[in-house]
Design an enzyme around this catalytic site. Structure first.
Site, PDB file in Angstrom:
ATOM      1  N   CYS A  51       0.697  -1.261   0.051  1.00  0.00           N
ATOM      2  CA  CYS A  51       0.193   0.069   0.011  1.00  0.00           C
ATOM      3  C   CYS A  51       0.760   1.362  -0.168  1.00  0.00           C
ATOM      4  O   CYS A  51       1.585   1.480  -0.951  1.00  0.00           O
ATOM      5  CB  CYS A  51      -0.980   0.022   1.256  1.00  0.00           C
ATOM      6  SG  CYS A  51      -2.303   1.176   0.865  1.00  0.00           S
ATOM      7  N   HIS A  55      -3.776  -4.911   0.650  1.00  0.00           N
ATOM      8  CA  HIS A  55      -3.316  -5.183   1.901  1.00  0.00           C
ATOM      9  C   HIS A  55      -3.377  -6.906   2.332  1.00  0.00           C
ATOM     10  O   HIS A  55      -3.924  -7.405   2.911  1.00  0.00           O
ATOM     11  CB  HIS A  55      -4.142  -4.858   3.134  1.00  0.00           C
ATOM     12  CG  HIS A  55      -3.681  -3.278   3.274  1.00  0.00           C
ATOM     13  ND1 HIS A  55      -2.683  -2.685   4.092  1.00  0.00           N
ATOM     14  CD2 HIS A  55      -4.250  -2.057   2.742  1.00  0.00           C
ATOM     15  CE1 HIS A  55      -2.769  -1.528   3.931  1.00  0.00           C
ATOM     16  NE2 HIS A  55      -3.773  -1.150   3.111  1.00  0.00           N
ATOM     17  N   GLU A 101      -1.589  -8.668   4.412  1.00  0.00           N
ATOM     18  CA  GLU A 101      -1.352  -8.856   5.895  1.00  0.00           C
ATOM     19  C   GLU A 101      -2.485  -8.866   6.254  1.00  0.00           C
ATOM     20  O   GLU A 101      -2.786  -9.853   7.587  1.00  0.00           O
ATOM     21  CB  GLU A 101      -0.647  -7.812   6.428  1.00  0.00           C
ATOM     22  CG  GLU A 101      -1.205  -6.545   6.874  1.00  0.00           C
ATOM     23  CD  GLU A 101      -1.489  -5.648   5.852  1.00  0.00           C
ATOM     24  OE1 GLU A 101      -1.297  -5.900   4.457  1.00  0.00           O
ATOM     25  OE2 GLU A 101      -1.835  -4.450   5.978  1.00  0.00           O
TER      26      GLU A 101
END
Ligand code: MN
Length: 239
Positions: free
Chosen positions: A110, A213, A215
């Site tokens: 990002c 994202h 994660e």
């Protein structure tokens, strides 16, 4: 010995007198699971400290966060620009150069992708919905793990070989994006509105940026763990 991967984080102000680094657990747990030791990078500014970090760490993950200061890529701030962190821009710009000089793997997520691009001579959309016509909603109003829009991955890219798929769905929490790609980089994926969602270096061992994202996705959607494991493979192979 386990290889060590450094992560940059938010300079979080707990209260006016107390500040420190914040890094989301999704990043560090994915890296630990993939077999490296994740280490949070402190806010240090001396040149020898930056170089010591690049010498002692085997890879760099630039995590999500604030907007990049547009004067750093040759533009004046425009309406729609969000919060900017001069300390973080400074630290991350210098870390990018120090790791690149040593050809150590870098994964940008990002803001991390945007910082990579700006630090290496590219430009950014300061605010997609004000600057670019007919854009999708890139700030989803849904849980972090929800896959909100499609991404088309270009054949023959490293990203395509990591994901093994030409069309995927991703989460989306950004209002900035890469505009002009830095020299030496190629676009690896775009969304339906043409916004650049991933890019990679053709000239380095491993430098890859994604606009979404992973994660927040890898536990629920294991496909996205492959981004961390591919990065860790590159880290393991470096000496
Ligand atoms: Mn998006």
């Amino acid at each position: 010995m386990r290889k060590r991967v450094g992560l940059t984080g938010l300079l979080h102000h707990l209260n006016p007198d107390v500040k420190g680094v914040f890094v989301g657990e999704g990043y560090t747990s994915a890296l630990a699971k993939a077999g490296v030791l994740p280490l949070v990078i402190p806010y240090l500014y001396e040149e020898d400290e930056i170089h010591a970090l690049a010498e002692n760490l085997d890879g760099l993950v630039l995590t999500g966060g604030e907007d990049v200061d547009p004067t750093r890529f040759g533009e004046e701030p425009l309406p729609g620009l969000g919060e900017v962190s001069p300390e973080r821009d400074d630290l991350e710009y210098r870390l990018v150069r120090a790791f690149m000089e040593r050809d150590k793997p870098i994964l940008g997520i990002c803001r991390g992708m945007q910082v990579l691009n700006a630090a290496l001579g590219g430009t950014l959309w300061q605010d997609l919905s004000r600057q670019k016509k007919r854009v999708l909603q890139h700030r989803q109003n849904a849980p972090r793990w929800h896959l909100s829009h499609h991404v088309f991955v270009y054949e023959g890219t490293r990203l395509a070989s990591i994901l093994g798929s030409s069309e995927i769905k991703v989460n989306s929490f950004h209002h900035q994006a890469v505009k002009d790609v830095a020299p030496g980089f190629i676009v690896s994926a775009v969304s339906a509105d043409g916004v650049i969602e991933a890019f990679e270096s053709r000239e380095h061992r491993f430098i890859l940026g994604v606009q979404w994202h992973p994660e927040n996705l890898w536990r629920k959607h294991p496909l996205f763990y492959s981004l961390f494991s591919a990065f860790v493979d590159a880290v393991q192979q470096s000496c």
